[in-house]
Design a protein around this motif. Structure first.
Motif, PDB file in Angstrom:
ATOM      1  N   TYR A 120      99.109  98.542  71.828  1.00 57.01           N
ATOM      2  CA  TYR A 120      99.839 100.573  71.846  1.00 57.01           C
ATOM      3  C   TYR A 120      98.856 100.308  73.573  1.00 57.01           C
ATOM      4  O   TYR A 120      97.569 100.282  73.223  1.00 57.01           O
ATOM      5  CB  TYR A 120      98.634 101.260  70.585  1.00 57.01           C
ATOM      6  N   ILE A 147     106.140 106.245  67.106  1.00 57.05           N
ATOM      7  CA  ILE A 147     104.504 105.335  67.545  1.00 57.05           C
ATOM      8  C   ILE A 147     104.593 105.267  65.898  1.00 57.05           C
ATOM      9  O   ILE A 147     104.036 104.025  65.681  1.00 57.05           O
ATOM     10  CB  ILE A 147     103.295 106.453  68.201  1.00 57.05           C
ATOM     11  N   HIS A 151     103.756 101.450  64.640  1.00 60.04           N
ATOM     12  CA  HIS A 151     103.043 100.960  64.285  1.00 60.04           C
ATOM     13  C   HIS A 151     102.850 100.643  62.726  1.00 60.04           C
ATOM     14  O   HIS A 151     101.289  99.899  62.003  1.00 60.04           O
ATOM     15  CB  HIS A 151     102.080 101.285  64.940  1.00 60.04           C
ATOM     16  N   THR A 157      97.960  96.598  63.815  1.00 58.01           N
ATOM     17  CA  THR A 157      97.872  97.394  65.532  1.00 58.01           C
ATOM     18  C   THR A 157      96.959  97.426  66.420  1.00 58.01           C
ATOM     19  O   THR A 157      95.647  97.087  65.971  1.00 58.01           O
ATOM     20  CB  THR A 157      98.281  98.723  65.524  1.00 58.01           C
ATOM     21  N   LEU A 168      94.965 106.307  67.547  1.00 68.17           N
ATOM     22  CA  LEU A 168      95.975 106.411  66.205  1.00 68.17           C
ATOM     23  C   LEU A 168      95.876 106.140  64.253  1.00 68.17           C
ATOM     24  O   LEU A 168      97.041 106.794  63.788  1.00 68.17           O
ATOM     25  CB  LEU A 168      95.992 104.961  66.780  1.00 68.17           C
TER      26      LEU A 168
END
Length: 404
Positions: A120, A147, A151, A157, A168
Protein backbone atom coordinates in the motif's frame (compact mmCIF):
# COMPACT_ATOMS: atom_id res chain seq x y z
CA UNK A 1 13.15 -17.54 -5.95
CA UNK A 2 11.18 -16.20 -8.90
CA UNK A 3 9.24 -12.98 -8.26
CA UNK A 4 6.95 -10.93 -10.49
CA UNK A 5 6.75 -7.26 -9.47
CA UNK A 6 3.61 -5.61 -10.83
CA UNK A 7 3.72 -1.83 -10.63
CA UNK A 8 1.73 1.00 -12.19
CA UNK A 9 4.93 3.08 -12.29
CA UNK A 10 8.57 2.23 -13.02
CA UNK A 11 11.60 4.24 -14.24
CA UNK A 12 11.90 6.39 -16.26
CA UNK A 13 8.87 7.59 -14.24
CA UNK A 14 9.97 9.86 -11.38
CA UNK A 15 7.96 9.18 -8.21
CA UNK A 16 8.12 7.19 -5.00
CA UNK A 17 6.29 4.13 -6.33
CA UNK A 18 8.60 3.83 -9.34
CA UNK A 19 11.72 4.27 -7.20
CA UNK A 20 10.62 1.71 -4.61
CA UNK A 21 9.77 -0.83 -7.33
CA UNK A 22 13.18 -0.33 -8.97
CA UNK A 23 15.01 -0.71 -5.64
CA UNK A 24 13.01 -3.86 -4.87
CA UNK A 25 13.89 -5.42 -8.22
CA UNK A 26 17.54 -4.43 -7.78
CA UNK A 27 17.75 -5.96 -4.31
CA UNK A 28 16.18 -9.22 -5.43
CA UNK A 29 18.64 -9.46 -8.31
CA UNK A 30 21.60 -8.69 -6.01
CA UNK A 31 20.48 -11.45 -3.64
CA UNK A 32 20.48 -13.99 -6.46
CA UNK A 33 16.75 -14.15 -7.12
CA UNK A 34 14.95 -13.82 -10.45
CA UNK A 35 12.63 -10.79 -10.55
CA UNK A 36 10.47 -9.75 -13.49
CA UNK A 37 8.71 -6.36 -13.64
CA UNK A 38 5.33 -5.86 -15.31
CA UNK A 39 4.44 -2.18 -15.79
CA UNK A 40 2.58 0.14 -18.21
CA UNK A 41 4.37 1.26 -21.33
CA UNK A 42 5.06 4.99 -21.33
CA UNK A 43 5.92 7.74 -23.74
CA UNK A 44 9.02 8.84 -21.89
CA UNK A 45 12.62 8.09 -22.77
CA UNK A 46 15.25 5.97 -21.11
CA UNK A 47 15.99 6.05 -17.37
CA UNK A 48 18.40 8.77 -16.37
CA UNK A 49 21.31 9.01 -13.98
CA UNK A 50 19.32 7.98 -10.93
CA UNK A 51 18.47 4.48 -12.12
CA UNK A 52 20.32 3.52 -15.28
CA UNK A 53 19.53 0.17 -16.87
CA UNK A 54 16.74 -1.93 -15.38
CA UNK A 55 18.05 -4.56 -12.94
CA UNK A 56 15.86 -7.30 -14.46
CA UNK A 57 13.62 -8.02 -17.46
CA UNK A 58 10.68 -5.61 -17.82
CA UNK A 59 7.38 -6.39 -19.57
CA UNK A 60 5.55 -3.22 -20.58
CA UNK A 61 1.83 -3.42 -21.28
CA UNK A 62 -0.27 -1.01 -23.40
CA UNK A 63 -1.36 2.11 -21.52
CA UNK A 64 -2.84 5.59 -21.85
CA UNK A 65 -2.10 8.76 -19.84
CA UNK A 66 -4.48 9.57 -17.00
CA UNK A 67 -6.60 12.60 -18.06
CA UNK A 68 -5.12 15.74 -16.55
CA UNK A 69 -2.05 13.84 -15.33
CA UNK A 70 0.01 12.84 -18.39
CA UNK A 71 2.87 11.63 -16.15
CA UNK A 72 0.60 8.83 -14.84
CA UNK A 73 -0.08 5.90 -17.17
CA UNK A 74 -3.10 3.61 -16.85
CA UNK A 75 -2.80 0.08 -18.21
CA UNK A 76 -5.26 -0.91 -20.91
CA UNK A 77 -7.02 -4.31 -20.93
CA UNK A 78 -4.47 -6.82 -22.15
CA UNK A 79 -3.59 -10.49 -21.83
CA UNK A 80 0.06 -9.58 -21.45
CA UNK A 81 0.16 -9.34 -17.60
CA UNK A 82 -1.42 -12.79 -17.12
CA UNK A 83 0.79 -14.24 -19.85
CA UNK A 84 3.90 -12.74 -18.24
CA UNK A 85 2.99 -14.25 -14.86
CA UNK A 86 2.37 -17.67 -16.36
CA UNK A 87 5.59 -17.60 -18.38
CA UNK A 88 7.79 -16.52 -15.47
CA UNK A 89 6.35 -19.22 -13.16
CA UNK A 90 6.76 -17.06 -10.03
CA UNK A 91 7.00 -18.33 -6.48
CA UNK A 92 5.37 -15.08 -5.34
CA UNK A 93 3.78 -11.99 -6.88
CA UNK A 94 4.63 -8.51 -5.53
CA UNK A 95 1.89 -5.95 -6.16
CA UNK A 96 3.20 -2.40 -5.78
CA UNK A 97 -0.24 -0.84 -5.38
CA UNK A 98 -3.98 -1.34 -5.84
CA UNK A 99 -4.60 0.40 -9.13
CA UNK A 100 -5.76 -1.05 -12.47
CA UNK A 101 -2.78 -3.21 -13.41
CA UNK A 102 -2.23 -4.61 -9.92
CA UNK A 103 -5.91 -5.60 -9.65
CA UNK A 104 -5.66 -7.60 -12.88
CA UNK A 105 -2.43 -9.21 -11.74
CA UNK A 106 -4.06 -10.19 -8.43
CA UNK A 107 -6.78 -12.01 -10.37
CA UNK A 108 -4.16 -13.78 -12.50
CA UNK A 109 -2.14 -14.77 -9.43
CA UNK A 110 -5.20 -16.30 -7.77
CA UNK A 111 -6.01 -18.28 -10.90
CA UNK A 112 -2.46 -19.63 -10.94
CA UNK A 113 -2.52 -20.37 -7.21
CA UNK A 114 0.51 -18.11 -6.61
CA UNK A 115 0.72 -16.20 -3.29
CA UNK A 116 0.77 -12.42 -3.46
CA UNK A 117 2.14 -9.62 -1.30
CA UNK A 118 0.47 -6.24 -1.89
CA UNK A 119 2.18 -2.97 -0.96
CA UNK A 120 0.00 0.00 0.00
CA UNK A 121 1.77 3.13 -1.22
CA UNK A 122 -0.83 5.64 -2.40
CA UNK A 123 -3.67 7.19 -0.41
CA UNK A 124 -6.28 6.80 -3.15
CA UNK A 125 -8.99 7.82 -0.68
CA UNK A 126 -7.23 11.08 0.11
CA UNK A 127 -6.71 11.78 -3.59
CA UNK A 128 -10.42 11.15 -4.19
CA UNK A 129 -11.27 13.71 -1.49
CA UNK A 130 -8.99 16.23 -3.20
CA UNK A 131 -10.37 15.78 -6.70
CA UNK A 132 -13.98 14.76 -5.95
CA UNK A 133 -14.51 16.30 -2.53
CA UNK A 134 -18.07 17.49 -3.07
CA UNK A 135 -19.40 14.25 -4.53
CA UNK A 136 -20.96 12.94 -1.31
CA UNK A 137 -17.96 10.76 -0.57
CA UNK A 138 -18.69 8.53 -3.58
CA UNK A 139 -15.19 8.87 -4.99
CA UNK A 140 -13.52 8.04 -1.70
CA UNK A 141 -15.81 5.04 -1.16
CA UNK A 142 -15.00 3.77 -4.63
CA UNK A 143 -11.25 4.17 -3.97
CA UNK A 144 -11.47 2.17 -0.75
CA UNK A 145 -13.52 -0.56 -2.45
CA UNK A 146 -10.70 -0.90 -4.96
CA UNK A 147 -8.09 -1.01 -2.19
CA UNK A 148 -10.03 -3.63 -0.20
CA UNK A 149 -10.63 -5.80 -3.25
CA UNK A 150 -6.91 -6.09 -4.04
CA UNK A 151 -5.52 -6.20 -0.51
CA UNK A 152 -8.15 -8.56 0.90
CA UNK A 153 -7.20 -11.09 -1.78
CA UNK A 154 -3.48 -10.76 -1.01
CA UNK A 155 -1.73 -13.11 1.41
CA UNK A 156 -0.13 -10.09 3.10
CA UNK A 157 -0.36 -6.31 2.85
CA UNK A 158 2.69 -4.19 3.56
CA UNK A 159 2.09 -0.61 4.72
CA UNK A 160 4.82 2.08 4.87
CA UNK A 161 3.78 3.86 8.09
CA UNK A 162 1.82 3.35 11.28
CA UNK A 163 -0.81 5.82 10.01
CA UNK A 164 -1.24 3.69 6.88
CA UNK A 165 -1.54 0.53 9.00
CA UNK A 166 -4.32 2.17 11.01
CA UNK A 167 -6.14 3.40 7.89
CA UNK A 168 -6.08 -0.04 6.29
CA UNK A 169 -7.29 -1.74 9.46
CA UNK A 170 -10.07 0.83 9.86
CA UNK A 171 -11.28 0.04 6.34
CA UNK A 172 -11.32 -3.70 6.88
CA UNK A 173 -8.06 -4.72 5.19
CA UNK A 174 -6.64 -7.85 6.90
CA UNK A 175 -3.12 -9.23 7.38
CA UNK A 176 -1.33 -5.85 7.40
CA UNK A 177 2.35 -5.50 8.37
CA UNK A 178 4.58 -2.42 8.61
CA UNK A 179 7.27 -2.10 5.90
CA UNK A 180 8.73 1.42 5.43
CA UNK A 181 10.81 2.17 2.30
CA UNK A 182 14.56 2.63 2.47
CA UNK A 183 16.82 5.53 1.59
CA UNK A 184 20.16 5.86 -0.18
CA UNK A 185 22.12 7.57 2.60
CA UNK A 186 25.30 7.59 0.50
CA UNK A 187 23.74 9.54 -2.35
CA UNK A 188 21.69 11.77 -0.05
CA UNK A 189 24.45 13.07 2.18
CA UNK A 190 25.32 16.40 3.88
CA UNK A 191 28.67 16.32 2.10
CA UNK A 192 26.92 17.17 -1.17
CA UNK A 193 26.13 20.69 0.06
CA UNK A 194 27.20 22.98 -2.80
CA UNK A 195 28.13 26.58 -2.00
CA UNK A 196 28.15 27.58 -5.66
CA UNK A 197 24.61 26.22 -6.09
CA UNK A 198 23.52 28.07 -2.96
CA UNK A 199 24.87 31.34 -4.34
CA UNK A 200 23.00 30.74 -7.61
CA UNK A 201 19.71 29.99 -5.83
CA UNK A 202 19.99 32.72 -3.21
CA UNK A 203 22.50 35.37 -4.33
CA UNK A 204 21.51 37.61 -1.42
CA UNK A 205 22.34 34.96 1.15
CA UNK A 206 18.66 34.21 1.86
CA UNK A 207 17.49 31.22 3.87
CA UNK A 208 16.78 28.52 1.27
CA UNK A 209 13.50 26.67 1.88
CA UNK A 210 12.90 23.80 -0.52
CA UNK A 211 10.09 21.54 -1.69
CA UNK A 212 10.70 18.44 -3.84
CA UNK A 213 7.87 16.47 -5.41
CA UNK A 214 5.01 16.42 -7.88
CA UNK A 215 3.24 19.70 -8.55
CA UNK A 216 -0.33 18.43 -8.27
CA UNK A 217 -3.43 19.54 -6.33
CA UNK A 218 -3.11 16.88 -3.62
CA UNK A 219 0.38 18.14 -2.70
CA UNK A 220 -0.97 21.57 -1.64
CA UNK A 221 2.24 23.35 -2.68
CA UNK A 222 0.31 26.66 -2.83
CA UNK A 223 0.45 26.67 0.97
CA UNK A 224 4.00 28.00 0.58
CA UNK A 225 2.69 31.41 -0.58
CA UNK A 226 3.15 33.07 2.85
CA UNK A 227 6.67 31.62 3.02
CA UNK A 228 7.47 33.19 -0.37
CA UNK A 229 6.46 36.56 1.05
CA UNK A 230 8.96 36.42 3.92
CA UNK A 231 11.93 38.79 3.59
CA UNK A 232 15.26 37.01 3.59
CA UNK A 233 13.75 33.69 2.48
CA UNK A 234 14.03 32.06 -0.95
CA UNK A 235 11.66 29.21 -1.83
CA UNK A 236 13.09 26.60 -4.24
CA UNK A 237 10.86 24.00 -5.87
CA UNK A 238 12.12 20.88 -7.68
CA UNK A 239 9.50 18.88 -9.54
CA UNK A 240 6.86 19.07 -12.23
CA UNK A 241 3.21 18.26 -12.69
CA UNK A 242 -0.19 19.51 -13.81
CA UNK A 243 -0.17 22.47 -11.38
CA UNK A 244 3.23 23.81 -12.41
CA UNK A 245 1.93 26.83 -14.35
CA UNK A 246 -0.63 27.72 -11.67
CA UNK A 247 1.99 27.51 -8.92
CA UNK A 248 4.37 29.79 -10.79
CA UNK A 249 1.67 32.45 -10.53
CA UNK A 250 0.71 31.62 -6.94
CA UNK A 251 4.29 31.62 -5.62
CA UNK A 252 5.98 34.79 -6.90
CA UNK A 253 9.69 34.87 -6.23
CA UNK A 254 10.05 31.09 -5.94
CA UNK A 255 12.70 29.37 -8.04
CA UNK A 256 11.25 26.50 -10.08
CA UNK A 257 13.91 23.99 -11.09
CA UNK A 258 11.77 21.40 -12.88
CA UNK A 259 12.33 17.68 -12.45
CA UNK A 260 15.75 16.79 -11.05
CA UNK A 261 17.06 13.31 -10.28
CA UNK A 262 20.13 11.42 -9.15
CA UNK A 263 23.21 13.24 -7.89
CA UNK A 264 21.83 16.58 -9.08
CA UNK A 265 18.78 16.16 -6.84
CA UNK A 266 20.99 15.06 -3.94
CA UNK A 267 23.04 18.24 -4.33
CA UNK A 268 19.85 20.33 -4.21
CA UNK A 269 18.63 18.57 -1.06
CA UNK A 270 21.93 19.05 0.76
CA UNK A 271 22.11 22.72 -0.24
CA UNK A 272 18.80 23.60 1.43
CA UNK A 273 18.54 25.22 4.85
CA UNK A 274 15.05 23.85 5.48
CA UNK A 275 12.93 21.26 3.67
CA UNK A 276 9.16 21.78 3.69
CA UNK A 277 6.57 19.22 2.64
CA UNK A 278 2.99 20.40 2.25
CA UNK A 279 0.91 17.36 1.19
CA UNK A 280 -1.50 15.95 3.81
CA UNK A 281 -2.13 12.61 2.06
CA UNK A 282 1.27 10.90 2.22
CA UNK A 283 1.31 7.24 3.18
CA UNK A 284 5.07 7.65 3.80
CA UNK A 285 6.79 10.66 2.12
CA UNK A 286 10.12 9.57 0.69
CA UNK A 287 11.31 13.13 0.10
CA UNK A 288 11.18 13.80 3.84
CA UNK A 289 13.45 10.81 4.39
CA UNK A 290 15.84 11.98 1.66
CA UNK A 291 15.99 15.45 3.20
CA UNK A 292 16.82 13.90 6.56
CA UNK A 293 19.56 11.74 5.01
CA UNK A 294 20.93 14.99 3.53
CA UNK A 295 21.17 16.52 7.02
CA UNK A 296 18.38 19.06 6.42
CA UNK A 297 15.72 19.92 9.05
CA UNK A 298 12.15 19.17 7.95
CA UNK A 299 8.81 20.92 8.32
CA UNK A 300 5.87 18.66 7.48
CA UNK A 301 2.15 18.28 8.20
CA UNK A 302 1.25 16.25 11.28
CA UNK A 303 -0.58 13.64 9.22
CA UNK A 304 0.16 10.32 7.56
CA UNK A 305 3.69 9.13 6.94
CA UNK A 306 5.56 12.20 8.28
CA UNK A 307 4.31 11.34 11.78
CA UNK A 308 6.71 8.38 11.75
CA UNK A 309 9.59 10.31 10.18
CA UNK A 310 9.63 13.69 11.91
CA UNK A 311 10.28 13.75 15.64
CA UNK A 312 8.87 17.17 16.54
CA UNK A 313 11.50 19.58 17.93
CA UNK A 314 14.24 16.96 17.48
CA UNK A 315 14.51 16.29 13.73
CA UNK A 316 12.16 19.02 12.54
CA UNK A 317 8.76 20.55 13.11
CA UNK A 318 5.25 19.17 12.57
CA UNK A 319 2.46 21.61 11.77
CA UNK A 320 -1.32 21.26 11.36
CA UNK A 321 -2.26 20.03 7.85
CA UNK A 322 -3.59 22.61 5.35
CA UNK A 323 -2.33 25.51 7.53
CA UNK A 324 -0.29 27.99 5.48
CA UNK A 325 0.25 30.34 8.42
CA UNK A 326 1.61 27.51 10.57
CA UNK A 327 4.08 26.64 7.80
CA UNK A 328 5.20 30.27 7.64
CA UNK A 329 5.60 30.46 11.42
CA UNK A 330 7.63 27.24 11.48
CA UNK A 331 9.98 28.64 8.82
CA UNK A 332 10.34 31.85 10.86
CA UNK A 333 11.19 29.77 13.93
CA UNK A 334 13.99 27.93 12.12
CA UNK A 335 15.22 31.04 10.30
CA UNK A 336 16.30 32.58 13.60
CA UNK A 337 17.50 29.32 15.17
CA UNK A 338 20.61 28.36 13.24
CA UNK A 339 21.82 26.04 15.99
CA UNK A 340 18.46 24.23 16.06
CA UNK A 341 18.62 23.77 12.29
CA UNK A 342 22.02 22.15 12.62
CA UNK A 343 20.91 19.89 15.48
CA UNK A 344 17.68 18.89 13.75
CA UNK A 345 19.57 18.09 10.57
CA UNK A 346 22.13 15.96 12.39
CA UNK A 347 19.45 14.09 14.35
CA UNK A 348 17.39 13.55 11.21
CA UNK A 349 20.29 11.91 9.40
CA UNK A 350 21.02 9.67 12.37
CA UNK A 351 17.37 8.60 12.43
CA UNK A 352 17.48 7.17 8.88
CA UNK A 353 20.97 5.67 8.69
CA UNK A 354 19.64 2.22 9.57
CA UNK A 355 17.03 2.31 6.79
CA UNK A 356 19.21 1.48 3.78
CA UNK A 357 17.63 -0.24 0.81
CA UNK A 358 19.71 -3.31 1.63
CA UNK A 359 18.20 -3.56 5.11
CA UNK A 360 14.69 -2.87 3.80
CA UNK A 361 15.12 -5.39 0.99
CA UNK A 362 16.07 -8.14 3.41
CA UNK A 363 13.01 -7.30 5.50
CA UNK A 364 10.91 -7.77 2.37
CA UNK A 365 12.50 -11.16 1.76
CA UNK A 366 11.53 -12.10 5.31
CA UNK A 367 7.92 -11.21 4.56
CA UNK A 368 8.06 -13.32 1.39
CA UNK A 369 9.47 -16.21 3.42
CA UNK A 370 6.65 -16.07 5.94
CA UNK A 371 3.97 -15.95 3.26
CA UNK A 372 5.50 -18.90 1.41
CA UNK A 373 5.95 -20.75 4.69
CA UNK A 374 2.27 -20.35 5.49
CA UNK A 375 1.26 -21.46 1.99
CA UNK A 376 3.55 -24.47 2.17
CA UNK A 377 2.66 -25.45 5.73
CA UNK A 378 6.23 -24.88 6.95
CA UNK A 379 4.98 -22.89 9.92
CA UNK A 380 1.86 -24.96 10.52
CA UNK A 381 -0.48 -22.77 8.44
CA UNK A 382 -3.28 -24.30 6.39
CA UNK A 383 -3.71 -21.63 3.74
CA UNK A 384 -3.34 -17.97 2.92
CA UNK A 385 -4.16 -15.40 5.53
CA UNK A 386 -2.78 -17.14 8.63
CA UNK A 387 0.37 -15.15 9.11
CA UNK A 388 2.58 -14.84 12.16
CA UNK A 389 3.37 -11.65 14.08
CA UNK A 390 6.27 -10.44 11.96
CA UNK A 391 9.07 -11.36 9.55
CA UNK A 392 11.33 -14.11 10.76
CA UNK A 393 12.30 -16.30 7.83
CA UNK A 394 14.66 -14.34 5.59
CA UNK A 395 17.33 -17.01 5.90
CA UNK A 396 15.23 -19.34 3.75
CA UNK A 397 16.11 -17.28 0.70
CA UNK A 398 19.29 -15.34 1.48
CA UNK A 399 21.76 -17.86 2.85
CA UNK A 400 23.42 -18.62 -0.48
CA UNK A 401 23.06 -15.14 -1.98
CA UNK A 402 25.83 -12.56 -2.39
CA UNK A 403 25.94 -9.73 0.11
CA UNK A 404 25.09 -6.23 -1.05
Amino acid sequence: MRVVIVTESFPPDVNGVAHCAWQTARHLALRGHEPLVVTPAGARGRPGEEHGAAPCPVVRVPSVPLPGHPQIRVALPSRRPAAALAAHRPDIVHLAGAFVLEARAMTAARRLGVPAVAVYQTDLGGYARTYLGACLGAGEDLAWRRIRAVHHAADRTLAPSTAAVRDLAAHGVPRVRLWPPGVDSERFHPGRRDLELRRALAPGGELIVGYVGRLAPEKRVELLAPVCALPGVRVVIAGDGPHAARLRSALPGARFLGTRTGDELARIFASLDVFVHTGPHETFCQTVQEAQASGVPVIAPAAGGPLDLVDHARTGLLVPPHDAEALRDAVLTLETARRARTEYGRAGRESVLGRTWGVVGDELLAHYAEVLGVRGGVRGGSGPGRCGPGPSGAGLFTARSPQQ
